[in-house]
Every structure is written in C-alpha cells, then in structure tokens.
Design an enzyme around this catalytic site. Structure first.
Site, PDB file in Angstrom:
ATOM      1  CD  GLU A 104     -63.840  82.846 -58.231  1.00  0.00           C
ATOM      2  OE1 GLU A 104     -64.039  81.787 -58.868  1.00  0.00           O
ATOM      3  OE2 GLU A 104     -64.142  82.991 -57.036  1.00  0.00           O
TER       4      GLU A 104
ATOM      5  CB  ALA B  76     -50.611  69.538 -76.153  1.00  0.00           C
TER       6      ALA B  76
ATOM      7  N   PRO C 216     -63.039  80.360 -72.170  1.00  0.00           N
ATOM      8  CG  PRO C 216     -64.263  81.146 -73.993  1.00  0.00           C
ATOM      9  CD  PRO C 216     -63.610  79.918 -73.434  1.00  0.00           C
ATOM     10  N   GLY C 217     -64.729  81.558 -70.302  1.00  0.00           N
ATOM     11  CA  GLY C 217     -65.536  82.028 -69.190  1.00  0.00           C
ATOM     12  C   GLY C 217     -64.721  82.331 -67.946  1.00  0.00           C
TER      13      GLY C 217
ATOM     14  CD  GLU D 214     -37.394  67.746 -62.680  1.00  0.00           C
ATOM     15  OE1 GLU D 214     -37.835  68.355 -61.699  1.00  0.00           O
ATOM     16  OE2 GLU D 214     -36.184  67.595 -62.910  1.00  0.00           O
TER      17      GLU D 214
END
Length: 183
Positions: A38, A76, A114-115, A140
């Site tokens: 996944e 960020a 990264p898994g 917003e």
C-alpha cells in the site's frame, strides 16, 4: 536490478485526493513470492528553519487533525506541480510567517516514511528575515499562531512533546549540532 528490488506486477489506484493518492501494488519479491504494498504518493514538501537576527527560531503552532492535537512546527508546505523546492520554501515562509528572507540555503532532503509513502521533504535554512507589509496570506483552511523561540525553548518543547514532528525535531537537532561544533 538490485537483488533486493521488488518488481511491480499490478497497480490499482484506490484513492486520489487533493494532497495524496493511495495505490495498492502486487509485487514480486526477491525470492519469487508475491505480496501487496500500500503506497501513498505525495508531491513532496519543503520545510524552513527560519532564524531571526537575534537567533530565534520562527515556528508556527498548528492543530493537526491526524494527531487530534496542536503541535509546534517549523514553517512547511506542499510543493505545487512543477514548482522548484526553493521557490516553494520562499512562498511558504511568507504565507505562514509574513517573512521574506535575504538568504535561503538548502540543507538536506529526506523521505518521511519510506515504508509506505514517497513523500520527500526539502529542508532549507532562511536568514536575514524581513517582515513584509503585504505578505501572502495563509491558505483558506490553514490557521496558525506565529512564535519565535530560542533553541533552549525548542529543546524543552521536544521533551514536552509540543514539538513532535520529524522535520521540526530534525531542524532543532541540526541547530543544536551547529552550536556544539562552534564551541
């Protein structure tokens, strides 16, 4: 091909959202067996370690629904399609803090999880901050409290779990290491 590589046999797109998508892949493992993966696809992001002239770290306090709590983070944001990371970093710094900077330098890029995800974060340091009168505004659906804290306060917030995300912890540890190396 590496002896550890997994060969994709089939990909099914399960969900496509505004920020991420989820796909399930059937993969052939190095031993020949088949398994499922996944995978969250993400466009990438930037994070900015913004330092004031008096050595304070510019942070934002923000509620994070996934955590059901408020945490303190460095500014960020997500990369827009085709956007250069440094351009994004300057935009996000201004949107989240109202600051522009005279100097912005790339520090490092890293994968967050990264898994199961391909999200990469490009970390920059911004110095020579100048408050802009007509700064770009927050998205917003974004609400933050602006903070300027010392390295010592940031270290205390780490222990108190008020700073609790990897990018911010990484930035604080970077500053702590820089300070230690200058001694």
């Amino acid at each position: 091909m590496s002896h550890l590589e997994e060969k994709t046999l089939h990909t099914e797109k399960v969900f496509t959202g505004k920020m991420i998508s989820l796909q399930v892949e059937d993969v052939e493992l190095p031993n020949g067996n088949v398994s499922k993966r996944e995978i969250i696809k993400h466009p990438g992001a930037v994070a900015i370690l913004a330092l004031t002239d008096d050595d304070k770290i510019v942070m934002v306090e923000q509620y994070r629904k996934a955590l059901e709590k408020t945490i303190i983070e460095i500014p960020a944001g997500k990369l827009e399609h085709g956007e250069a990371p440094e351009t994004c970093a300057k935009r996000e710094l201004e949107e989240e803090t109202g600051y522009a900077c005279k100097k912005m330098e790339w520090l490092i890029s890293f994968y967050t999880s990264p898994g199961f995800a391909d999200e990469i974060v490009h970390l920059y340091i911004a110095e020579g901050l100048e408050k802009k009168e007509n700064a770009a505004s927050l998205d917003e659906d974004e609400f933050v409290n602006l903070m300027e804290i010392t390295l010592e306060e940031a270290q205390a917030y780490l222990k108190e779990q008020r700073i609790y995300d990897a990018k911010t912890a990484y930035a604080v540890q970077f500053l702590q290491l820089q300070k230690a190396l200058k001694k």
